[in-house]
Write an enzyme that holds these catalytic residues in place. Structure first.
Site, short mmCIF file in Angstrom:
data_model
loop_
_atom_site.label_atom_id
_atom_site.label_comp_id
_atom_site.label_asym_id
_atom_site.label_seq_id
_atom_site.Cartn_x
_atom_site.Cartn_y
_atom_site.Cartn_z
N GLY A 196 -28.95 42.34 -18.15
CA GLY A 196 -29.82 41.77 -19.21
C GLY A 196 -30.56 42.62 -20.00
CB SER A 197 -33.52 42.49 -22.15
OG SER A 197 -32.91 41.58 -23.10
CB THR A 198 -33.66 45.69 -17.33
OG1 THR A 198 -32.43 45.31 -16.93
CG2 THR A 198 -34.63 44.65 -17.03
#
Length: 492
Positions: free
Chosen positions: A215-217
């Site tokens: 995801g956004s990591t």
């Protein structure tokens, strides 16, 4: 008469020579085959005739050996077995070994040549030394904080020391007691069937053997690529980023969970996790640039060991632009282990250098004499020091002013990145809650810890699951435990 005696003596000598040759053949040529024969129990009896060496955390044993008085005399026992199972693994008379018990078996079992008093001693005497000891790099307090923070939910935590690559915590839950697999009775067989048949997969080491969409990591990697290639030159310059963003060559559009993402600067987009900005930046960097940066962080490395093998984190080398856009925000086929994402955070904290993570601090004989000290090694240079400094600035903004506020620690500079990863058919699965971070105590010469947390079954309604809400508090507890330990050491 003398002639008959001579013939008889010659025949006896010939038979003696044949006997010696055959004995040598059996002992030298066929020794390995005989040792490996399942009907030969002498090797197993010898293996369990003496106590196995111990695995240490904070220089205290978390394993032991119990004298059963049976033919396979000593069984393995574990202290805080579920807490350390992802590190120790199990040592079973029926099912073999796993993780450190497997990777360091020769030291623990006493067969490593380095434990012998003389070179080739074990081969000549067919003996073994007393089992050696394996001292881990773990911080027991950080391990406990991660385990308690997950509270039995499906998930994992990996924590590293950025400057060295030392593994400070490695937790996977739900866990199991490896002591239930020691011995060779019906109870062991029953435990094996139950553990392997459980839908919760307690024996799966989610920290190093399971990959997830990050995801956004993953936007940390995309931002690094954009800065390294010069696609973005100033953190505060506006970007040409529509909201919503139609994926190239597709009728599908990417949207955001927050407002203000249209043409947002990298600073704003990173702080508030604008999908549209980072996805388009990924396409502008291009496939070669994105793949190169991801691999410099450790993606697609199928040879990583800690010393147990680590599942390869994936960033596809062949994609169209729409797939690249999704991959740049940690979706499509991009997948990462928690250890890999801890390596990403550690590289940012450590000035751009990716160090090989390692779990064994030293191997010693049973009385503490050193046998092997692995030490720190550079794996890759993911980015230059200036880019790393810019990313530290961005990650600090996430904690101080953005989505990662629950990771803040008073008196400590904390950088982080949240992530909520969609998965399943049509993204119908419960989203994975991610948080990666690092912590630098004020007055300390360098960051003390980098952490990655993933929670598979966050306890919230689907729309409220978030890395900042579900994973960040766990990361905060782990970072706090490491910092407290470092402070106690300085005060001694």
């Amino acid at each position: 008469m003398s002639r008959c005696v001579r013939h008889t003596a010659a025949l006896c000598l010939l038979l003696l020579v044949a006997l010696l040759v055959n004995a040598a053949r059996v002992q030298i040529v066929e020794a390995g085959t005989l040792d490996d024969n399942p009907a030969n129990r002498r090797a197993a009896i010898a293996r369990y005739a003496e106590p196995r060496g111990d695995i240490l955390v904070d220089d205290r044993p978390v394993t032991g050996s119990k004298d059963t008085g049976e033919q396979l005399r000593y069984e393995r026992v574990y202290r805080d077995g579920p807490l350390y199972a992802p590190v120790t693994g199990f040592s079973s008379q029926l099912y073999g070994t796993s993780f450190l018990e497997n990777a360091e078996d020769s030291v623990l079992a006493g067969t490593d040549p380095m434990l012998a008093p003389l070179p080739l001693w074990h081969e000549l005497t067919r003996s073994r030394s007393p089992g050696g000891r394996i001292a881990t790099t773990l911080d027991g307090s950080a391990q406990r904080a991660a385990y308690d923070g997950l509270a039995g939910r499906k998930g994992a935590v990996a924590a590293l020391e950025p400057g060295t690559g030392r593994v400070l915590a490695l937790v996977s839950t739900p866990s199991y007691d490896p002591g239930r697999l020691s011995g060779n009775g019906p109870a062991v067989e029953s435990a094996w069937r139950r553990l392997n048949g459980s839908p919760d997969q307690p024996m799966l080491n989610r920290a190093i053997r399971q990959t997830y969409p990050p995801g956004s990591t993953f936007k940390v990697v995309t931002a690094a690529a954009a800065l390294e290639t010069g696609t973005v030159r100033d953190l505060d310059d506006p970007t040409d980023s529509p909201d919503p963003y139609r994926l190239p060559g597709s009728t599908s559009s990417l949207t955001n969970e927050v407002d203000g993402c249209e043409d947002a600067s990298l600073r704003y987009a990173f702080t508030w996790s604008c999908n549209t900005v980072l996805a388009k930046l990924g396409t502008r960097v291009g496939l070669a640039g994105m793949t190169g940066t991801a691999e410099d962080f450790g993606f697609n490395d199928r040879g990583l060991r800690v010393p147990s093998p680590v599942a390869a984190s994936n960033f596809d080398r062949r994609m169209d632009k729409a797939q690249l856009a999704l991959s740049s925000v940690g979706q499509f086929d991009t997948r990462a282990t928690p250890l890999q994402m801890a390596m990403v955070a550690a590289a940012v904290a450590g000035g751009g250098t990716v160090r090989t993570p390692y779990l064994v601090d030293r191997a010693t004989t049973h009385d503490g004499s050193p046998v092997r000290t692995p030490g720190s090694r550079v794996l890759h240079q993911a980015m230059n020091a200036r880019t790393a400094a810019q990313l530290r600035e961005l990650m600090t903004e996430v904690v101080e002013n953005g989505t990662g506020g629950k990771a803040a620690i008073p008196g400590v500079t904390v950088g982080g990145k949240t992530g909520t990863a969609q998965h399943g058919v049509g993204n119908t699965g419960t989203p994975y809650a991610w948080f990666i971070s690092w912590a630098h105590a004020d007055g300390s010469p360098e960051p003390a810890v980098a952490v990655a947390v993933v929670v598979e079954d966050a306890s919230a309604v689907r729309g409220e699951i978030s890395g900042g809400g579900d994973a960040a508090p766990i990361a905060r507890a782990v970072m706090g435990a490491v910092l407290d330990g470092a402070e106690r050491k300085r005060d001694r």
